[in-house]
Scaffold this motif. Structure first.
Motif, PDB file in Angstrom:
ATOM      1  N   LEU A  31       0.848  -1.182   0.000  1.00  0.00           N
ATOM      2  CA  LEU A  31       0.000   0.000   0.000  1.00  0.00           C
ATOM      3  C   LEU A  31       0.885   1.234   0.000  1.00  0.00           C
ATOM      4  O   LEU A  31       1.840   1.314   0.756  1.00  0.00           O
ATOM      5  CB  LEU A  31      -0.873   0.020   1.256  1.00  0.00           C
ATOM      6  CG  LEU A  31      -1.933  -1.083   1.383  1.00  0.00           C
ATOM      7  CD1 LEU A  31      -2.585  -0.990   2.748  1.00  0.00           C
ATOM      8  CD2 LEU A  31      -2.962  -0.939   0.295  1.00  0.00           C
ATOM      9  N   ALA A  32       0.578   2.203  -0.827  1.00  0.00           N
ATOM     10  CA  ALA A  32       1.380   3.428  -0.875  1.00  0.00           C
ATOM     11  C   ALA A  32       0.983   4.339   0.276  1.00  0.00           C
ATOM     12  O   ALA A  32      -0.182   4.645   0.464  1.00  0.00           O
ATOM     13  CB  ALA A  32       1.137   4.146  -2.205  1.00  0.00           C
TER      14      ALA A  32
ATOM     15  N   THR B 208      -4.980   3.413   0.845  1.00  0.00           N
ATOM     16  CA  THR B 208      -6.349   3.212   0.378  1.00  0.00           C
ATOM     17  C   THR B 208      -6.373   2.130  -0.682  1.00  0.00           C
ATOM     18  O   THR B 208      -5.543   2.131  -1.601  1.00  0.00           O
ATOM     19  CB  THR B 208      -6.927   4.517  -0.202  1.00  0.00           C
ATOM     20  OG1 THR B 208      -7.113   5.464   0.846  1.00  0.00           O
ATOM     21  CG2 THR B 208      -8.261   4.272  -0.891  1.00  0.00           C
ATOM     22  N   LEU B 209      -7.278   1.196  -0.527  1.00  0.00           N
ATOM     23  CA  LEU B 209      -7.637   0.250  -1.580  1.00  0.00           C
ATOM     24  C   LEU B 209      -9.093   0.565  -1.889  1.00  0.00           C
ATOM     25  O   LEU B 209      -9.989   0.202  -1.130  1.00  0.00           O
ATOM     26  CB  LEU B 209      -7.452  -1.195  -1.103  1.00  0.00           C
ATOM     27  CG  LEU B 209      -6.009  -1.597  -0.806  1.00  0.00           C
ATOM     28  CD1 LEU B 209      -5.948  -2.956  -0.104  1.00  0.00           C
ATOM     29  CD2 LEU B 209      -5.193  -1.654  -2.091  1.00  0.00           C
ATOM     30  N   ASP B 210      -9.347   1.268  -2.964  1.00  0.00           N
ATOM     31  CA  ASP B 210     -10.633   1.940  -3.123  1.00  0.00           C
ATOM     32  C   ASP B 210     -11.755   1.059  -3.636  1.00  0.00           C
ATOM     33  O   ASP B 210     -12.911   1.487  -3.662  1.00  0.00           O
ATOM     34  CB  ASP B 210     -10.498   3.191  -3.984  1.00  0.00           C
ATOM     35  CG  ASP B 210      -9.939   2.892  -5.378  1.00  0.00           C
ATOM     36  OD1 ASP B 210      -9.649   1.721  -5.666  1.00  0.00           O
ATOM     37  OD2 ASP B 210      -9.783   3.857  -6.149  1.00  0.00           O
ATOM     38  N   THR B 211     -11.460  -0.161  -4.023  1.00  0.00           N
ATOM     39  CA  THR B 211     -12.511  -1.040  -4.535  1.00  0.00           C
ATOM     40  C   THR B 211     -12.412  -2.419  -3.887  1.00  0.00           C
ATOM     41  O   THR B 211     -11.368  -2.817  -3.359  1.00  0.00           O
ATOM     42  CB  THR B 211     -12.404  -1.214  -6.055  1.00  0.00           C
ATOM     43  OG1 THR B 211     -11.191  -1.919  -6.365  1.00  0.00           O
ATOM     44  CG2 THR B 211     -12.436   0.132  -6.770  1.00  0.00           C
ATOM     45  N   GLU B 212     -13.520  -3.121  -3.962  1.00  0.00           N
ATOM     46  CA  GLU B 212     -13.551  -4.509  -3.491  1.00  0.00           C
ATOM     47  C   GLU B 212     -12.503  -5.344  -4.212  1.00  0.00           C
ATOM     48  O   GLU B 212     -11.818  -6.189  -3.613  1.00  0.00           O
ATOM     49  CB  GLU B 212     -14.956  -5.066  -3.738  1.00  0.00           C
ATOM     50  CG  GLU B 212     -15.134  -6.530  -3.475  1.00  0.00           C
ATOM     51  CD  GLU B 212     -16.522  -7.009  -3.847  1.00  0.00           C
ATOM     52  OE1 GLU B 212     -16.730  -8.232  -3.908  1.00  0.00           O
ATOM     53  OE2 GLU B 212     -17.407  -6.154  -4.082  1.00  0.00           O
ATOM     54  N   GLN B 213     -12.350  -5.113  -5.510  1.00  0.00           N
ATOM     55  CA  GLN B 213     -11.396  -5.893  -6.299  1.00  0.00           C
ATOM     56  C   GLN B 213      -9.955  -5.637  -5.858  1.00  0.00           C
ATOM     57  O   GLN B 213      -9.121  -6.556  -5.837  1.00  0.00           O
ATOM     58  CB  GLN B 213     -11.557  -5.559  -7.792  1.00  0.00           C
ATOM     59  CG  GLN B 213     -12.870  -6.025  -8.412  1.00  0.00           C
ATOM     60  CD  GLN B 213     -14.065  -5.160  -8.024  1.00  0.00           C
ATOM     61  OE1 GLN B 213     -13.893  -4.018  -7.580  1.00  0.00           O
ATOM     62  NE2 GLN B 213     -15.264  -5.698  -8.200  1.00  0.00           N
ATOM     63  N   ALA B 214      -9.655  -4.397  -5.496  1.00  0.00           N
ATOM     64  CA  ALA B 214      -8.295  -4.077  -5.067  1.00  0.00           C
ATOM     65  C   ALA B 214      -7.962  -4.765  -3.746  1.00  0.00           C
ATOM     66  O   ALA B 214      -6.852  -5.276  -3.556  1.00  0.00           O
ATOM     67  CB  ALA B 214      -8.141  -2.556  -4.916  1.00  0.00           C
TER      68      ALA B 214
END
Length: 425
Positions: free
Chosen positions: A26-27, A63-69
């Motif tokens: 994660l950045a 942040t992982l902004d989507t379910e897929q991420a």
């Protein structure tokens, strides 16, 4: 080694899945507008306050902004992604708490929130396994994956996930008091309070219910936190369920004998013995000089290795492969026949299962765990039953993570616990 099946109990067997790719990091980001950090702690102010759980600062770290991420990140870390429903935001929270002597201090932890779901969130507290390098704590780990994936799993399923770093890890000052359940408990409870204070700034709130889990060292910490919540140590939060994983609940009667008789993996045994003696000497004064318990050349180097600034590879390189190479006859005798301050400290650490939870309880364990002796879970189950509780023991079979059943139990249990917690009303 005693097997989890040695008493003939019938146990549920969890099947797990996973993939074999590396986790994408994660950045780290700066705090965004609208998610302002609190003012840094003033040491002079700290010395005169008892505001446990007060926010010191908050930083958005990823942040992982989507379910897929999220699913991709968990799969890469070899964690099950089947319960993922939302993207997530991760924060480093610094807050006020107390040290083992009750003096004001700061600590840090990881808070992960779902990017969707209910306005009022139920909370999962996850307490992590053994770490000696402060950069390997949940909120500061440089390579997110094994340590942070449980929090990602719970948050992406719709919970607010709270993962304290403990004292002396993450950004907290001082050294870490390893396996000191009282300070693990206060740090965990105060992290919940800090999270509750911050979450409304994101447009959400935390409800009353806390579902408590933890792995290895964190299993004892989870039991300590659960007991404090049930006892009413906080007027807002209430215990809803408890699910510790692969804990060392009985050091005197299970873990130490297994370390000494060669039942467990030798290198890990030497590391745990060293950590225990160094950390508890700082707390309880078990010896006057390292040479009393540690053989040369380790007597001149071992304490510095556990100062929080040495990485895991440095710790491995600086310690021997067996307990016999590490400890003097007096050190070995201390572990075999604990007396005085050491015996008293063990009674506290080994008392985490001596109470009656009034909520559903599951104890998770792997077969032939190479680091946490199987008898630990048997002792905890027996203690809870003697107090009138009815824990369910979940046999995880022989999960593997990087060649370790102990680490594998964390991965396998997380997949089951997130679904169990989600099904509890």
């Amino acid at each position: 080694m005693n097997s989890p099946h040695s008493n003939g109990r019938s146990r549920s067997v969890l099947r797990r899945t996973g993939a074999a790719v590396a986790l994408a990091a994660l950045a780290a980001t700066t705090v965004t507008a609208g998610v302002a950090s609190a003012d840094p702690a003033d040491p002079a102010d700290l010395a005169g306050r008892s505001d446990r759980g007060r926010l010191v600062s908050v930083q958005l770290t990823g942040t992982l902004d989507t379910e897929q991420a999220v699913a991709a990140a968990l799969t890469a870390a070899k964690y099950d992604a089947g319960a993922v429903r939302y993207g997530v935001d991760s924060y480093r929270v610094e807050y006020r708490t107390v040290d083992p002597d009750g003096r004001p201090i700061t600590a840090s932890g990881l808070l992960v929130l779902p990017r969707g779901g209910e306005h009022e969130l139920r909370t999962v507290s996850f307490t992590h396994g053994t770490a000696s390098y402060r950069g390997d704590a949940p909120s500061t780990t440089a390579k997110p994956g094994f340590v942070t994936s449980p929090a990602l799993s719970y948050a992406s399923a719709g919970f607010a996930a709270v993962a304290p770093d403990y004292l002396g890890l993450g950004t907290g000052p001082g050294t870490h008091p390893w396996m000191d359940v009282p300070s693990e408990t206060t740090a965990s409870l105060d992290m919940l309070r800090a999270a509750r204070s911050f979450v409304p700034r994101t447009g959400r709130t935390l409800g009353h219910d806390v579902l408590v889990t933890g792995f290895s060292q964190g299993a004892s910490a989870a039991l300590g936190l659960a007991r404090a919540l049930q006892s009413g140590d906080d007027r807002w939060f209430r215990l809803r369920a408890l699910a510790p994983v692969s804990g060392g609940y009985a050091f005197r009667d299970a873990e130490l004998p297994a370390l000494l008789d060669g039942s467990l993996e030798p290198k890990s045994s030497a590391l745990y013995a060293a950590y225990l003696l160094v950390a508890w000497n700082r707390l309880h004064h078990l010896y006057d000089a390292p040479g009393e318990v540690f053989r040369a050349p380790y007597d001149t180097t071992i304490e510095a290795l556990f100062d929080g600034s040495h990485t895991g590879p440095e710790l491995f390189a600086g310690t021997p492969g067996t307990i016999g190479e590490l400890l003097t006859p007096r050190g070995l005798a201390m572990l075999r026949h604990p007396t005085g301050r050491f015996a008293q400290a063990l009674r506290v650490a080994d008392g985490t299962c001596d109470w009656t939870p009034h909520v559903p309880v599951r104890l998770y364990a792997a077969e032939a765990d190479e680091q946490a002796a199987d008898a630990n879970t048997d002792h905890c189950e027996a203690a809870l039953r003697s107090h009138g509780a009815d824990p369910e023991v979940i046999d995880l079979g022989t999960p593997d993570f990087a060649g370790s059943r102990h680490l594998g139990s964390n991965v396998a249990a997380t997949a089951d616990i997130v679904r169990w917690f989600s099904g509890l009303e």
